[in-house]
Design an enzyme around this catalytic site. Structure first.
Site, short mmCIF file in Angstrom:
data_model
loop_
_atom_site.label_atom_id
_atom_site.label_comp_id
_atom_site.label_asym_id
_atom_site.label_seq_id
_atom_site.Cartn_x
_atom_site.Cartn_y
_atom_site.Cartn_z
N GLY A 58 18.80 31.38 35.05
CA GLY A 58 18.32 30.06 35.46
C GLY A 58 17.45 29.40 34.41
O GLY A 58 16.75 28.44 34.70
N GLY A 114 18.67 28.09 31.60
CA GLY A 114 19.43 27.07 30.89
C GLY A 114 19.99 27.51 29.56
O GLY A 114 20.14 26.70 28.64
N SER A 115 20.33 28.81 29.44
CA SER A 115 20.86 29.28 28.15
C SER A 115 22.19 28.59 27.81
O SER A 115 22.44 28.27 26.65
CB SER A 115 21.03 30.79 28.15
OG SER A 115 21.84 31.20 29.21
N ALA A 153 23.18 25.55 28.59
CA ALA A 153 22.92 24.18 28.12
C ALA A 153 22.35 24.21 26.71
O ALA A 153 22.73 23.39 25.86
CB ALA A 153 21.95 23.48 29.06
N ASP A 188 19.28 20.54 32.71
CA ASP A 188 19.26 21.51 31.61
C ASP A 188 19.57 20.86 30.27
O ASP A 188 18.86 21.08 29.28
CB ASP A 188 20.30 22.62 31.85
CG ASP A 188 19.96 23.49 33.04
OD1 ASP A 188 19.21 23.02 33.92
OD2 ASP A 188 20.46 24.62 33.11
O1 PMV Z 1 21.30 27.08 37.19
P1 PMV Z 1 19.84 27.13 37.48
O2 PMV Z 1 19.39 28.43 37.96
O3 PMV Z 1 18.99 26.53 36.41
O4 PMV Z 1 19.55 26.20 38.78
C1 PMV Z 1 20.15 24.99 38.94
C2 PMV Z 1 19.33 24.14 39.86
C3 PMV Z 1 20.07 23.68 41.09
O5 PMV Z 1 19.27 22.63 41.65
C4 PMV Z 1 20.18 24.80 42.10
C5 PMV Z 1 21.47 23.16 40.80
C6 PMV Z 1 21.51 21.91 39.95
O6 PMV Z 1 22.60 21.67 39.36
O7 PMV Z 1 20.53 21.16 39.91
#
Ligand code: PMV
Length: 331
Positions: A115, A117-118, A120, A162
């Site tokens: 989570g 953002g690696s 991106a 991200d």
């Molecule tokens: O992929 P992550 O763990 O950074 O989480 C994404 C955040 C969410 O709100 C769950 C999904 C989104 O696309 O915003």
């Protein structure tokens, strides 16, 4: 002119407030963190494109025309090369120049699939490095737009959080219409700690599970989203005022609301409460949950919290990266 070596570096991110609710049109606040993906492009003597993420033990030959990757790596890591492939193809279309004869080396100094953002960061760095390699300078606005497009292409769905943070750095407030992004100018650093579990959360599945819960209990879950919105708006004010206690308390409320959405897990919960026990003013899941990471706000307590979290999982300090994507050219 073809350059000898171009490296682009782009930061990862952490969501401070509003994850999941943002998918349902609510605001969110996120920061870029000083953990980076580095993508280095050098020429090859043949016309192949060879991409390698050495630290992840993944490598493969990319075929932009067939959109295939010839690799023997495991599932997730192969996934990472899809972002590289898609980004290179995007550059090929954008600059109207055949992209070939390249070595692409990817280095990631953050946990992958947690989570942060690696994907991106890899996407943004690949776009910036490849454009520069072919002598083009892309505006940041365009990098962010193309990167979001690449993420959509690979994942099917993605918010622009991200890719925006990897491109611009700093802190952002994503407004409810998800169209406008407001840069937050923080006059101080936030002492944050990230704790991450070894288990990856699958963002797509978690978003779907929240949608299912919402469809099952709309009268209960819609007010949860409204509460998260209230928390995020209040947190924006607290951030601007530098009001530490308030910010911490709002993180704790946000965590409870994420739990209500069903994305919490026992290891995440354990870290959240351990951090508070060791003096964090606030702690919560960051990102999709279901595994992945937590974030703790720890004025004066960074060492204590990291030490405690490391007894059960991995943890590191997450300083805000004021910089977004940066390019370095050699040769
Ligand atoms: O992929 P992550 O763990 O950074 O989480 C994404 C955040 C969410 O709100 C769950 C999904 C989104 O696309 O915003």
């Amino acid at each position: 002119m073809i350059l000898i070596q171009v490296t682009a570096r782009a930061p990862g991110k952490a969501i401070l407030f509003g994850e999941h609710a943002v998918v349902f049109g609510k605001p969110a606040i996120a920061v870029a963190v000083k953990r980076y993906a580095h993508v280095t492009i050098t020429p090859r003597v043949d016309s192949e494109i060879y991409a390698e993420a050495a630290g992840l033990e993944v490598s493969g030959y990319l075929d932009l025309e067939e959109e295939t990757i010839n690799t023997q790596a495991y599932k997730f890591e192969t996934g990472l090369l899809k972002y590289v492939l898609n980004a290179l193809k995007t550059i090929e279309n954008r600059i109207n120049h055949e992209v070939k004869g390249l070595n692409v080396a990817v280095e990631i100094d953050m946990p992958v699939g947690s989570g942060l953002g690696s994907s991106a960061a890899v996407t943004v760095a690949t776009l910036a490095a490849a454009a520069r390699y072919y002598g083009q300078e892309l505006e940041l606005e365009e990098v962010a737009k193309l990167a979001h497009h690449v993420e959509l292409g690979v994942q099917g769905a993605a918010s622009p959080i991200d890719t925006t943070l990897s491109t611009y750095g700093g802190a952002i407030y994503l407004s409810p219409d998800a169209e406008s992004l407001v840069k937050l100018h923080l006059e101080y650093d936030l002492p944050l700690v990230i704790g991450h579990t070894k288990r990856e959360g699958n963002t797509g599945e978690l978003v779907l599970s929240v949608k299912k819960r919402r469809d099952k209990f709309p009268e209960i879950i819609d007010p949860v989203f409204d509460s998260i919105e209230g928390v995020t708006e209040e947190a924006r004010r607290a951030l601007q005022e530098g009001s530490q206690e308030r910010l911490g308390e709002l993180m704790n409320i946000n965590h409870g609301l994420l739990d209500a959405l069903g994305v919490n897990t026992e290891p995440l919960s354990r870290m959240v409460y351990l951090a508070r026990e060791k003096g964090a003013l606030g702690s919560k899941i960051t990102g999709a949950g279901g595994g992945g990471s937590i974030i703790a706000y720890c004025p004066g307590k960074i060492e204590e919290v990291i030490h405690e979290l490391q007894l059960v999982e991995e943890a590191f300090p997450a300083e805000i990266s004021p910089d977004g994507v940066k390019i370095e050219v050699k040769g």
